[in-house]
Design an enzyme around this catalytic site. Sequence first.
Site, PDB file in Angstrom:
ATOM      1  N   SER A   1       0.818  -1.208   0.000  1.00 30.71           N
ATOM      2  CA  SER A   1       0.000   0.000   0.000  1.00 30.71           C
ATOM      3  C   SER A   1       0.855   1.263   0.000  1.00 30.71           C
ATOM      4  O   SER A   1       1.593   1.498  -0.958  1.00 30.71           O
ATOM      5  CB  SER A   1      -0.991  -0.047   1.160  1.00 30.71           C
ATOM      6  OG  SER A   1      -2.036   0.853   0.957  1.00 30.71           O
TER       7      SER A   1
ATOM      8  N   HIS B   1      -7.607  -5.781   0.811  1.00 32.22           N
ATOM      9  CA  HIS B   1      -6.435  -4.913   0.913  1.00 32.22           C
ATOM     10  C   HIS B   1      -5.579  -5.396   2.091  1.00 32.22           C
ATOM     11  O   HIS B   1      -5.807  -5.014   3.241  1.00 32.22           O
ATOM     12  CB  HIS B   1      -6.902  -3.469   1.118  1.00 32.22           C
ATOM     13  CG  HIS B   1      -5.797  -2.464   0.963  1.00 32.22           C
ATOM     14  ND1 HIS B   1      -5.234  -2.176  -0.247  1.00 32.22           N
ATOM     15  CD2 HIS B   1      -5.167  -1.672   1.870  1.00 32.22           C
ATOM     16  CE1 HIS B   1      -4.305  -1.246  -0.094  1.00 32.22           C
ATOM     17  NE2 HIS B   1      -4.236  -0.932   1.187  1.00 32.22           N
TER      18      HIS B   1
ATOM     19  N   ASP C   1      -9.934  -6.116  -3.413  1.00 32.80           N
ATOM     20  CA  ASP C   1      -9.357  -4.917  -2.798  1.00 32.80           C
ATOM     21  C   ASP C   1     -10.244  -3.722  -3.133  1.00 32.80           C
ATOM     22  O   ASP C   1     -10.324  -3.299  -4.286  1.00 32.80           O
ATOM     23  CB  ASP C   1      -7.950  -4.690  -3.337  1.00 32.80           C
ATOM     24  CG  ASP C   1      -7.181  -3.629  -2.559  1.00 32.80           C
ATOM     25  OD1 ASP C   1      -7.826  -2.715  -2.004  1.00 32.80           O
ATOM     26  OD2 ASP C   1      -5.941  -3.692  -2.520  1.00 32.80           O
TER      27      ASP C   1
END
Length: 390
Positions: A54, A204, A162
């Site tokens: 991320s 995620h 995600d």
Amino acid sequence: MNNYGWARPVAFAAVCLAAVVGAAPQAKAEIAELKAKKIALSIDRKDVSVSGISSGAAMAHQLHIARSADLVGVGMVAGPPYRCADYLKGNPAYPVTSEITAVGLCTAYYEKLGMPLGAIAALPIETSRLMELAKDAFDRKKVDAQANLCGDRVYLISGGKDDTVPAKVSDATKALYGELMAGCPAGQKADANLKAVTVDGMPHTMPTDSRPNGRNCFAGAPYIADCDVPGAQDILSFLHPAKAAAPQANRPADPANLIAFSQTNVIGATNPQGLMHKTGYVYVPEACKTGAACSLHIALHGCHQNEDMINKESKDPSRTYLFARDAGYNDFAERNNIVVLYPQAAATGMTGGNPNGCWDWWGYNGTDYWQKDARQIRNIWKIVEALSKK
């Protein structure tokens, strides 16, 4: 709760969501905590790589572009493309800040914030615009020359579920690397050196296979989940193919080989910290402790994943997590003599610009966040230099 921790207060709406210098083949370590343990590292400066999840993936991408002369490749889990937060800069039709671009276009985080940014979210992320931004960096010599990317290896992981970094963002990162390496000689282009994997059903998170007899691929904190995919191992084996092909040492990671050290001391207490955490970690395989030539990998956590935040509101309260221990890198590193550096970013208060401990990929340290001399890139590099100091 902010689901991967990017919010500044609503008024600011900030987002969340690595590399050794020199040409000498080996160098001696000089971090005080290693010296105290009589650990003598010899880092192979020609075999250094970086990865992240991320915001850490975004920083890994920035490090790769900025320091491509010193890196062999990059791994990115759910990472937006280089300078994505600057995508709408100068566009009179969308006079918005980099923060708004980051939450509205480069991620889908605006939905979690309840912000009406659907028009921005609907925009395509064009490779041509990303290349304009990259060319600007190369032309102004704010990063290493583009030619240094030729032959580097790139491993991209995205999640099929995600809802923070959607498919169009991951696709844009892949397309950008393809274009960045399009002018390379045959065999050094992205088609031969880039692998992109989408994990079905993965939210995620940093995927692991920590539970061999089960699957617990959940969304939310600590953003490390058993999705039956050894993401970190897959990244390391792709970025270091000679290691993966060689005989493996028959030993698992040893928790005693994970060593905390003072990032503040390495950076210098009087130097700009750039919201670096006071503490970092380094995993030193047994064979690397006594001078064996070892590779180096820089692994970057995501938002809400520094040591102070990773267990807050965890969906797995049965255990206490630490990214440097649990993200999945250390077993492969131990078997293959790869030292793993785990820098950490610091969080601020709610009005300080980075309340969730993200790496800077939208400019909370300044508009030069993507440059070779940006504070966090420079400070991570100081740690790498200290690990590899003669």
